[in-house]
Design a protein around this motif. Sequence first.
Motif, PDB file in Angstrom:
ATOM      1  N   THR A  37      -6.701   2.266  -7.050  1.00 20.84           N
ATOM      2  CA  THR A  37      -6.562   3.407  -6.142  1.00 20.84           C
ATOM      3  C   THR A  37      -7.884   3.760  -5.471  1.00 20.84           C
ATOM      4  O   THR A  37      -8.968   3.416  -5.952  1.00 20.84           O
ATOM      5  CB  THR A  37      -6.039   4.655  -6.884  1.00 20.84           C
ATOM      6  N   LEU A  91       0.608   5.789  -0.103  1.00 21.57           N
ATOM      7  CA  LEU A  91      -0.280   6.936   0.042  1.00 21.57           C
ATOM      8  C   LEU A  91       0.448   8.188  -0.410  1.00 21.57           C
ATOM      9  O   LEU A  91       1.562   8.477   0.045  1.00 21.57           O
ATOM     10  CB  LEU A  91      -0.718   7.082   1.499  1.00 21.57           C
ATOM     11  N   TYR A 148     -12.422  -0.130   1.110  1.00 17.40           N
ATOM     12  CA  TYR A 148     -12.043   1.013   1.941  1.00 17.40           C
ATOM     13  C   TYR A 148     -13.190   1.292   2.915  1.00 17.40           C
ATOM     14  O   TYR A 148     -14.331   1.520   2.500  1.00 17.40           O
ATOM     15  CB  TYR A 148     -11.784   2.245   1.067  1.00 17.40           C
ATOM     16  N   ILE A 202      -5.440   4.239   7.853  1.00 17.31           N
ATOM     17  CA  ILE A 202      -5.192   5.600   7.359  1.00 17.31           C
ATOM     18  C   ILE A 202      -5.651   6.576   8.434  1.00 17.31           C
ATOM     19  O   ILE A 202      -6.829   6.608   8.813  1.00 17.31           O
ATOM     20  CB  ILE A 202      -5.953   5.870   6.037  1.00 17.31           C
ATOM     21  N   LEU A 221      -0.345   6.770   6.453  1.00 21.62           N
ATOM     22  CA  LEU A 221      -0.674   5.356   6.257  1.00 21.62           C
ATOM     23  C   LEU A 221       0.188   4.476   7.143  1.00 21.62           C
ATOM     24  O   LEU A 221       1.400   4.683   7.254  1.00 21.62           O
ATOM     25  CB  LEU A 221      -0.448   4.978   4.792  1.00 21.62           C
ATOM     26  N   LEU A 266      -4.730   6.846  -2.158  1.00 19.06           N
ATOM     27  CA  LEU A 266      -4.225   5.582  -1.636  1.00 19.06           C
ATOM     28  C   LEU A 266      -4.164   4.574  -2.772  1.00 19.06           C
ATOM     29  O   LEU A 266      -5.152   4.360  -3.476  1.00 19.06           O
ATOM     30  CB  LEU A 266      -5.145   5.061  -0.532  1.00 19.06           C
ATOM     31  N   LEU A 272       0.854  -1.186   0.000  1.00 24.90           N
ATOM     32  CA  LEU A 272       0.000   0.000   0.000  1.00 24.90           C
ATOM     33  C   LEU A 272       0.884   1.228   0.000  1.00 24.90           C
ATOM     34  O   LEU A 272       1.909   1.266   0.683  1.00 24.90           O
ATOM     35  CB  LEU A 272      -0.901   0.044   1.249  1.00 24.90           C
TER      36      LEU A 272
END
Length: 365
Positions: free
Chosen positions: A88, A55, A124, A148, A160, A60, A53
Amino acid sequence: MPADPLFINASSGAPSYTSAELRRGLGVLVSQAGTADRFGARSGVHPSGSAALTLSGFTLTVQHIQAVVYPAASATQGPYLVQLPAHTYTVPAASAQPRKDIVVMRVRDNDEDGSGERDADSVYLTGTAAPSPVEPSVPAGMFRMGTIDVPATGGGNPTLTFNSPYTVALGGILPVRVAGELPTTGLHEGSYADRWDNDTLYRWTGSAWQAVASNAAYNAAFEPDALGYAGTGTNVTGVTSTTFEPGTSFGTSFVAPASGSVLITFGGLVRITATTDETVLLGMQVRTGGTVGSGTVFSAASDVDTVRHRKSTTASNSIGETQASYQTRVTGLTAGSTYNVQLLHRVTGGTGTISNRRVSIQRWN
């Protein structure tokens, strides 16, 4: 009842494989650490040298991911091997209070969970803004990949934390970040895990994790014996103080070894120059910090730890000199911290001279 082994030919009809049979059969190749189900597996992403991951600002990115997902809707569901192309998310805007969001990995399989879907994806989940925000709970059957932290409006960009569990092939060394991530179920004796916070390899004994190798132990075993040295031929003349004084700041610094113990050897030429002089002594003290003579005294000089030249009771041979050294062990040092050794001197009466001073520090186990 008989079962269909994987990858066997059929001239017609049987064997025919259900998806659950394939998952359970292939599940033998992945780690079961952390699950008690015999047909289960450890959920997590495949370890990689690149971040799973990332950011940037409020964007993200979930990078290309290989993962194992075990929803455990039933004890016979079996694990899913997942490949997920990069995609994303836009982090929702901040509000008047900070917020914690999470990204999770899920698999939906209508045959097992009745969801009406058959897919794998990241999700998310937005938390609730609050003075002390708490991240959302991870839904059943999913695992968290990252957290996050979104500051309140005007507090800057979100940050993150990648905190996904890792998974490996059966028999592989399992990476974990801290002790709390070491699993205690689904293990066989001889399972291994590597803890990142203390650079230590652990082996499961059948009932507990036991450290078997560490970076600190390796460094301790192979670190150099010689930790510091200083020497000078400069004379210190006119020594008249009856209490220890440093004169010039002569000595050396060193870094304490893993054992926290050192052997200090110091010495010099101590000299009486007149029949009225008495004993000349050369001592040392250990201080914290890397500048000789600075910091807090850790170990002070005493007449027990001294090089000395004593006046004779006979006037005809009362003048002379002694070239000698003394060794002392210092313990209780903090491994990895810097200390310094400073030589000091004094007389019991009259005047003395000191030269050829030297000091060395060696590791002591």
